[in-house]
Motif scaffolding. Structure first.
Motif, PDB file in Angstrom:
ATOM      1  N   ILE A   4      98.140  27.586  35.888  1.00 36.96           N
ATOM      2  CA  ILE A   4      97.672  26.934  37.109  1.00 36.96           C
ATOM      3  C   ILE A   4      98.645  27.201  38.257  1.00 36.96           C
ATOM      4  O   ILE A   4      98.233  27.333  39.416  1.00 36.96           O
ATOM      5  N   ALA A   5      99.928  27.344  37.939  1.00 36.60           N
ATOM      6  CA  ALA A   5     100.906  27.656  38.987  1.00 36.60           C
ATOM      7  C   ALA A   5     100.629  29.032  39.584  1.00 36.60           C
ATOM      8  O   ALA A   5     100.733  29.226  40.812  1.00 36.60           O
ATOM      9  N   MET A   6     100.275  30.002  38.750  1.00 36.25           N
ATOM     10  CA  MET A   6      99.941  31.340  39.248  1.00 36.25           C
ATOM     11  C   MET A   6      98.666  31.309  40.084  1.00 36.25           C
ATOM     12  O   MET A   6      98.543  32.019  41.086  1.00 36.25           O
ATOM     13  N   ILE A   7      97.705  30.493  39.662  1.00 36.30           N
ATOM     14  CA  ILE A   7      96.460  30.375  40.426  1.00 36.30           C
ATOM     15  C   ILE A   7      96.729  29.760  41.791  1.00 36.30           C
ATOM     16  O   ILE A   7      96.209  30.214  42.816  1.00 36.30           O
ATOM     17  N   GLU A   8      97.557  28.727  41.828  1.00 35.45           N
ATOM     18  CA  GLU A   8      97.898  28.107  43.106  1.00 35.45           C
ATOM     19  C   GLU A   8      98.674  29.069  43.999  1.00 35.45           C
ATOM     20  O   GLU A   8      98.482  29.087  45.226  1.00 35.45           O
ATOM     21  N   ALA A   9      99.554  29.887  43.400  1.00 33.60           N
ATOM     22  CA  ALA A   9     100.289  30.888  44.180  1.00 33.60           C
ATOM     23  C   ALA A   9      99.331  31.938  44.737  1.00 33.60           C
ATOM     24  O   ALA A   9      99.470  32.379  45.883  1.00 33.60           O
ATOM     25  N   ALA A  10      98.354  32.326  43.931  1.00 33.98           N
ATOM     26  CA  ALA A  10      97.352  33.277  44.402  1.00 33.98           C
ATOM     27  C   ALA A  10      96.546  32.677  45.553  1.00 33.98           C
ATOM     28  O   ALA A  10      96.235  33.362  46.535  1.00 33.98           O
ATOM     29  N   ALA A  11      96.218  31.389  45.434  1.00 32.57           N
ATOM     30  CA  ALA A  11      95.473  30.711  46.497  1.00 32.57           C
ATOM     31  C   ALA A  11      96.258  30.733  47.807  1.00 32.57           C
ATOM     32  O   ALA A  11      95.676  30.900  48.888  1.00 32.57           O
ATOM     33  N   ALA A  12      97.565  30.591  47.713  1.00 33.61           N
ATOM     34  CA  ALA A  12      98.403  30.623  48.917  1.00 33.61           C
ATOM     35  C   ALA A  12      98.373  32.017  49.552  1.00 33.61           C
ATOM     36  O   ALA A  12      98.316  32.151  50.780  1.00 33.61           O
ATOM     37  N   ARG A  13      98.412  33.083  48.713  1.00 35.18           N
ATOM     38  CA  ARG A  13      98.362  34.442  49.250  1.00 35.18           C
ATOM     39  C   ARG A  13      96.980  34.774  49.821  1.00 35.18           C
ATOM     40  O   ARG A  13      96.850  35.573  50.751  1.00 35.18           O
ATOM     41  N   LEU A  14      95.949  34.168  49.235  1.00 32.59           N
ATOM     42  CA  LEU A  14      94.576  34.423  49.676  1.00 32.59           C
ATOM     43  C   LEU A  14      94.184  33.611  50.910  1.00 32.59           C
ATOM     44  O   LEU A  14      93.182  33.923  51.564  1.00 32.59           O
ATOM     45  N   LYS A 145      93.930  46.330  36.438  1.00 34.64           N
ATOM     46  CA  LYS A 145      92.816  46.222  35.507  1.00 34.64           C
ATOM     47  C   LYS A 145      91.788  45.206  36.025  1.00 34.64           C
ATOM     48  O   LYS A 145      92.135  44.264  36.732  1.00 34.64           O
ATOM     49  N   PRO A 146      90.524  45.368  35.630  1.00 26.89           N
ATOM     50  CA  PRO A 146      89.471  44.497  36.169  1.00 26.89           C
ATOM     51  C   PRO A 146      89.487  43.071  35.648  1.00 26.89           C
ATOM     52  O   PRO A 146      88.968  42.171  36.307  1.00 26.89           O
ATOM     53  N   TYR A 147      90.051  42.831  34.469  1.00 25.16           N
ATOM     54  CA  TYR A 147      90.057  41.460  33.945  1.00 25.16           C
ATOM     55  C   TYR A 147      91.274  41.143  33.090  1.00 25.16           C
ATOM     56  O   TYR A 147      91.761  40.029  33.110  1.00 25.16           O
ATOM     57  N   ASP A 148      91.823  42.111  32.367  1.00 27.89           N
ATOM     58  CA  ASP A 148      92.957  41.835  31.490  1.00 27.89           C
ATOM     59  C   ASP A 148      94.279  41.998  32.236  1.00 27.89           C
ATOM     60  O   ASP A 148      95.153  42.768  31.833  1.00 27.89           O
ATOM     61  N   GLU A 149      94.416  41.304  33.329  1.00 23.18           N
ATOM     62  CA  GLU A 149      95.586  41.370  34.206  1.00 23.18           C
ATOM     63  C   GLU A 149      95.854  39.980  34.761  1.00 23.18           C
ATOM     64  O   GLU A 149      95.007  39.403  35.441  1.00 23.18           O
ATOM     65  N   PRO A 150      97.026  39.396  34.464  1.00 25.89           N
ATOM     66  CA  PRO A 150      97.300  38.014  34.878  1.00 25.89           C
ATOM     67  C   PRO A 150      97.099  37.743  36.364  1.00 25.89           C
ATOM     68  O   PRO A 150      96.569  36.689  36.739  1.00 25.89           O
ATOM     69  N   LEU A 151      97.514  38.662  37.239  1.00 25.71           N
ATOM     70  CA  LEU A 151      97.358  38.436  38.676  1.00 25.71           C
ATOM     71  C   LEU A 151      95.902  38.461  39.102  1.00 25.71           C
ATOM     72  O   LEU A 151      95.498  37.727  40.007  1.00 25.71           O
ATOM     73  N   VAL A 152      95.092  39.296  38.446  1.00 22.34           N
ATOM     74  CA  VAL A 152      93.660  39.319  38.730  1.00 22.34           C
ATOM     75  C   VAL A 152      93.010  38.018  38.263  1.00 22.34           C
ATOM     76  O   VAL A 152      92.211  37.405  38.980  1.00 22.34           O
ATOM     77  N   GLY A 182      81.872  39.428  31.853  1.00 20.92           N
ATOM     78  CA  GLY A 182      82.056  40.757  31.305  1.00 20.92           C
ATOM     79  C   GLY A 182      83.251  40.711  30.361  1.00 20.92           C
ATOM     80  O   GLY A 182      83.145  40.364  29.197  1.00 20.92           O
ATOM     81  N   GLY A 183      84.429  41.035  30.893  1.00 21.41           N
ATOM     82  CA  GLY A 183      85.642  40.962  30.078  1.00 21.41           C
ATOM     83  C   GLY A 183      86.269  39.591  30.033  1.00 21.41           C
ATOM     84  O   GLY A 183      87.189  39.349  29.241  1.00 21.41           O
ATOM     85  N   GLY A 184      85.820  38.681  30.902  1.00 18.46           N
ATOM     86  CA  GLY A 184      86.301  37.309  30.848  1.00 18.46           C
ATOM     87  C   GLY A 184      87.324  36.921  31.888  1.00 18.46           C
ATOM     88  O   GLY A 184      87.878  35.819  31.824  1.00 18.46           O
ATOM     89  N   GLY A 185      87.585  37.761  32.876  1.00 19.99           N
ATOM     90  CA  GLY A 185      88.576  37.420  33.896  1.00 19.99           C
ATOM     91  C   GLY A 185      88.186  36.222  34.728  1.00 19.99           C
ATOM     92  O   GLY A 185      88.996  35.314  34.942  1.00 19.99           O
ATOM     93  N   LEU A 186      86.943  36.191  35.198  1.00 17.07           N
ATOM     94  CA  LEU A 186      86.490  35.056  35.998  1.00 17.07           C
ATOM     95  C   LEU A 186      86.340  33.807  35.131  1.00 17.07           C
ATOM     96  O   LEU A 186      86.739  32.712  35.539  1.00 17.07           O
ATOM     97  N   SER A 187      85.766  33.964  33.956  1.00 20.16           N
ATOM     98  CA  SER A 187      85.580  32.813  33.065  1.00 20.16           C
ATOM     99  C   SER A 187      86.914  32.160  32.728  1.00 20.16           C
ATOM    100  O   SER A 187      87.050  30.931  32.775  1.00 20.16           O
ATOM    101  N   SER A 188      87.912  32.966  32.384  1.00 17.80           N
ATOM    102  CA  SER A 188      89.208  32.399  32.019  1.00 17.80           C
ATOM    103  C   SER A 188      89.930  31.828  33.231  1.00 17.80           C
ATOM    104  O   SER A 188      90.562  30.762  33.141  1.00 17.80           O
ATOM    105  N   GLY A 189      89.842  32.495  34.387  1.00 20.36           N
ATOM    106  CA  GLY A 189      90.496  31.973  35.582  1.00 20.36           C
ATOM    107  C   GLY A 189      89.907  30.647  36.021  1.00 20.36           C
ATOM    108  O   GLY A 189      90.637  29.692  36.319  1.00 20.36           O
ATOM    109  N   ILE A 190      88.568  30.560  36.064  1.00 16.37           N
ATOM    110  CA  ILE A 190      87.925  29.298  36.440  1.00 16.37           C
ATOM    111  C   ILE A 190      88.232  28.219  35.414  1.00 16.37           C
ATOM    112  O   ILE A 190      88.507  27.065  35.770  1.00 16.37           O
TER     113      ILE A 190
END
Length: 325
Positions: A4-14, A145-152, A182-190
Motif C-alpha cells: 500500500i505504501a508503494m501504491i500511495e507513492a505511485a499516486a503521488a507521482r501520478l 513488464k505489463p503486469y509482473d512488475e511491482p511499479l506497474v 489478464g496477467g493480474g496486474g490490475l486485479s492485484s493492485g486494486i
C-alpha cells in the motif's frame, strides 16, 4: 513486492497527470444486473485504458540515466500505449513489442505516441518475452513488464484507491469489484488498495471463455496455463498464465473468477454505449458483462465493474451496435 505504501507513492507521482475516472450508473443496467451496479470508467483514462497508470508509475520512477537510454515493453496494445505516452512525456525513447494480429487502432496509436513498434508472430507461437529481452539487452533498454512488475502493479493500484473513496461516497461499503483480468496486474493492485482502504470490497477477476487461466488457478490453488495465446476478441486480457508476482496476491485477496463469453462482451459493449454513453473494447467490457449476465455468481446488493479500456476498432464496435443496440 508491491505494498500500500508503494501504491500511495505511485499516486503521488501520478497526481495531476492521471484522470480520476468517474463511477457511472444507470437504472436500466441496475435492472438487468438485479442489483445496484457502479461502473468505474477507466476507458476514459489517458490513452483509453487503465494501463496509463502503470506506465506512468514505472517510467516516472526511473533514474534520469535510465530514461535517457529508453524503455521497452511488450503488449497487445493498452500497456503499449500507456508506456509510450508516459515515455514521451518524460522524454524517453520507447520500443514496444506488439503482436502482428493486434487491433490496428492500437498499433497505430502506439506509433503515433512516438514509440518504435516491433511486431511479432503471436499466432505462430513466437515469444514476446524473448523478443523483448533480446531488444532490451542489445539496446540497453529498461524492460517494463505489463503486469509482473511491482511499479506497474502499484500504478494500477491507484485505481483501487479511487474506487474505495468513490464507493464510500455512494454508500457502498460491501460489494464484489469485478476486474477484467489478464496477467493480474490490475486485479492485484486494486485488491491491495482495497485491503487497506475498503476491506468490505472484494475483487473478482473476470476472463473470457477459453482464456480463464486465473479462474482455474484460483480454483485449483496452482498456476494453470492457457492452451492458446490468441483467438479471442478480448485481446486486451489474453495472457499465457497468471504472473509470478500477481498470483500470490490474487490468491490471498480475491474471490473466485467469473468467465464470460465473447457474445456477452459484445452485448455489454452495446449496453455501455446506450446507457452510459461510453465506448468499450471487448476485453474492457468483460467485467460489465459479468455484472449483467452472471448475477447468480455475485454476492450482495451492489456490484462494481471496472470498465478497463475503450480502444476498439471501428468495425468491431459497429458490429456490436448492429447486433445488440
Amino acid at each position: 513486492m508491491t505494498s500500500i505504501a508503494m501504491i500511495e507513492a505511485a499516486a503521488a507521482r501520478l497526481k495531476s497527470h492521471v484522470r480520476r475516472t468517474p463511477l457511472l450508473s444507470s437504472p436500466f443496467l441496475d435492472g438487468i444486473a438485479g442489483r445496484r451496479l457502479l461502473v468505474k470508467a477507466e476507458c476514459l483514462q489517458h490513452t483509453g485504458s487503465f494501463k496509463f497508470r502503470g506506465g506512468w508509475s514505472a517510467v516516472s520512477a526511473l533514474t534520469e540515466e535510465d530514461r535517457k537510454r529508453g524503455v521497452i515493453a511488450y503488449s497487445s496494445g493498452n500497456h503499449a500505449q500507456g508506456v509510450a505516452a508516459a515515455a514521451k512525456a518524460h522524454g524517453a525513447p520507447a520500443v514496444i513489442v506488439m503482436p502482428a494480429d493486434a487491433p490496428q487502432l492500437k498499433i497505430r496509436n502506439t506509433r503515433d505516441l512516438g514509440a518504435e513498434v516491433v511486431l511479432y508472430d503471436r499466432s505462430g507461437g513466437e515469444s514476446r518475452e524473448a523478443v523483448g529481452a533480446r531488444h532490451a539487452e542489445e539496446r540497453g533498454l529498461t524492460l517494463i513488464k505489463p503486469y509482473d512488475e511491482p511499479l506497474v502493479i502499484a500504478g494500477q493500484g491507484t485505481c483501487g484507491l479511487e474506487i474505495a473513496e468513490q464507493a464510500a461516497f455512494e454508500g457502498v461499503t460491501r460489494a464484489d469489484v469485478l476486474v477484467n483480468c489478464g496477467g493480474g496486474g490490475l486485479s492485484s493492485g486494486i485488491a491491495l488498495a482495497l485491503e487497506a482502504r475498503a476491506p468490505g470490497l472484494r475483487v473478482r477477476p473476470v476472463e473470457p471463455e477459453g482464456f480463464d487461466d486465473v479462474t482455474r488457478s484460483l480454483a485449483s490453488g496452482q498456476v494453470q496455463r492457457n492452451s492458446s495465446q490468441s483467438g479471442s476478441i478480448c485481446d486486451a486480457i489474453l495472457t499465457p498464465q497468471p504472473g509470478e508476482i500477481t498470483f500470490p496476491i490474487v490468491s490471498r485477496l480475491c474471490g473466485p473468477g467469473v468467465v464470460i463469453t465473447e457474445d456477452e462482451a459484445m452485448r455489454a459493449m452495446a449496453l455501455a454505449f446506450l446507457r452510459l454513453k461510453i465506448v468499450l473494447e471487448p476485453g474492457g467490457a468483460a467485467s460489465l458483462a459479468a455484472a449483467l449476465f452472471h448475477g447468480d455468481q455475485i454476492e450482495g446488493d451492489a456490484v462494481v465493474a471496472v470498465a478497463t479500456g475503450g480502444n476498439v476498432d471501428a468495425d468491431l464496435f459497429r458490429e456490436a451496435l448492429t447486433r445488440y443496440a
